[in-house]
Design a protein around this motif. Sequence first.
Motif, short mmCIF file in Angstrom:
data_model
loop_
_atom_site.label_atom_id
_atom_site.label_comp_id
_atom_site.label_asym_id
_atom_site.label_seq_id
_atom_site.Cartn_x
_atom_site.Cartn_y
_atom_site.Cartn_z
N ARG A 1 18.76 104.18 -61.27
CA ARG A 1 17.71 103.19 -61.29
C ARG A 1 17.64 102.55 -62.52
O ARG A 1 17.85 101.44 -62.83
CB ARG A 1 16.51 103.94 -60.83
CG ARG A 1 15.10 103.06 -61.03
CD ARG A 1 14.99 101.91 -60.20
NE ARG A 1 13.90 101.03 -60.32
CZ ARG A 1 13.81 99.65 -59.73
NH1 ARG A 1 14.61 99.46 -58.92
NH2 ARG A 1 12.78 99.30 -60.14
N SER B 1 20.18 103.79 -55.84
CA SER B 1 18.74 103.55 -56.07
C SER B 1 18.32 101.95 -56.12
O SER B 1 17.22 101.70 -55.79
CB SER B 1 18.65 104.17 -57.46
OG SER B 1 17.02 103.99 -58.03
N SER B 2 19.20 101.25 -56.26
CA SER B 2 18.82 99.74 -56.40
C SER B 2 19.12 98.95 -55.24
O SER B 2 19.03 97.85 -55.15
CB SER B 2 19.19 99.11 -57.60
OG SER B 2 20.60 99.30 -57.89
N LEU C 1 11.05 102.12 -55.08
CA LEU C 1 12.09 102.26 -55.98
C LEU C 1 11.83 102.88 -57.27
O LEU C 1 12.36 103.80 -57.90
CB LEU C 1 12.71 100.91 -56.20
CG LEU C 1 13.21 100.18 -55.08
CD1 LEU C 1 13.68 98.82 -55.70
CD2 LEU C 1 14.50 100.77 -54.44
N GLN C 2 10.54 102.75 -57.80
CA GLN C 2 10.25 103.09 -59.14
C GLN C 2 9.84 104.61 -59.09
O GLN C 2 9.70 105.28 -60.36
CB GLN C 2 8.92 102.42 -59.87
CG GLN C 2 9.63 100.97 -60.17
CD GLN C 2 8.59 99.83 -60.50
OE1 GLN C 2 7.60 100.40 -60.61
NE2 GLN C 2 8.86 98.79 -60.89
#
Length: 400
Positions: free
Chosen positions: A317, A173-174, A62-63
């Motif tokens: 994100r 994104s999340s 994710l990051q």
Amino acid sequence: MQTQEAIKNSGLNKEENSIRNSAKKFLVNNSMYIFLALIIILFQILTDGILLLPMNITNVILQNSYIFILTIGMLMLVLLGDIDLSVGSVLAFTGALSAVLIIENNMNVYLAIFICLLVGLLIGAWHGFWVAYVHVPAFIATLAGLLTFRGLTIVILDGQTISSYPRAFQLMSSGFLTDAFTDNPFMLTLGLGFIFVALYVFMSIRSRMKDLKFGANTESNTRFILKITAFSLAILWMFYTFGNYEGIPNVLIILSILGLAAKFITDRTTIGRHIYAIGGNEKAATLSGINTKRVKFWTFASMGVMSAIAGMVFSARLNAASAQAGSGFELDAIAACYIGGASTSGGIGTVVGALVGALVMALLNNGMSLMGVGTDWQMAIKGLVLLFAVAIDIYNKNKG
């Protein structure tokens, strides 16, 4: 007797040399995977086992999703022998544009996404025009783009940060795939893992059978079986890990689609062969009838689209768009390509290798953050890793 003994020793020496050469070739061809394994082992020990926890593995994806997306696009340019220094600024610009359209003007999320992708395509085409048709060096053309679109980002944001996207945009994104299907992500995720492995094994065997049919050079049966077994176990472990947390991240689906599309283009299409040919020898490619200008133009255009996707994923994100977004991201993407085995002179590199390089960069970011290493030392260490990766590539070529 002496002659027989000499023949015997000669045979043993040839066998030893063959084994030594095979081992050397294996180390050279798989150096990126060995390096990745060493980094995983090192940080797993230094972080007391935190690195490979399901939650942390998911956070790594994710990051650092922007690194993977930008790397896929950057590889195409590196294969041509070019680079794009503007991707961080284009990422920030398209992210800011999405915030203005969606948050400030309440535009439909999917229409805004389409507009941002179109703008990314136009920006990439703008760079491609100057490089392919005006013959401005890619370094200069994209450096100008870096400055231009960083400035335009500040203009459209008016120097402020715009925040709070709607949930539909943030899910890019999340969110997780399993959110829409089940409350128990483990079984669904593991089942998808087995399906993915089955497809991988089927395609690998089919490709090998095709190579054998046409007499192409192939690896030994033992090495082939070991390779697909290792990759299958790694894939199952990855899906098992995701299943033990929240399931498959939506952004991983986006990455998979982009990665598979790029691999198909580079491995199975005429345009992919043209990209490799131009990177290997542009003059020879031109003389052989390849339209080098058109290939370069559309490769830069595709990089603009990748930057736009990364910009929206990054903004989703953070749930915000700011003028500082994307600073230095182009360096991470370029470094990932070279760490993954791409040649600095063009013509050599693979999508899988570049993604492995991006994973190395992501694990370096995550592992050093878990250890509490400051951003100053993180930049210094990543710089040294890039230097050594390129030095090893040059050394291997000279020895070859």
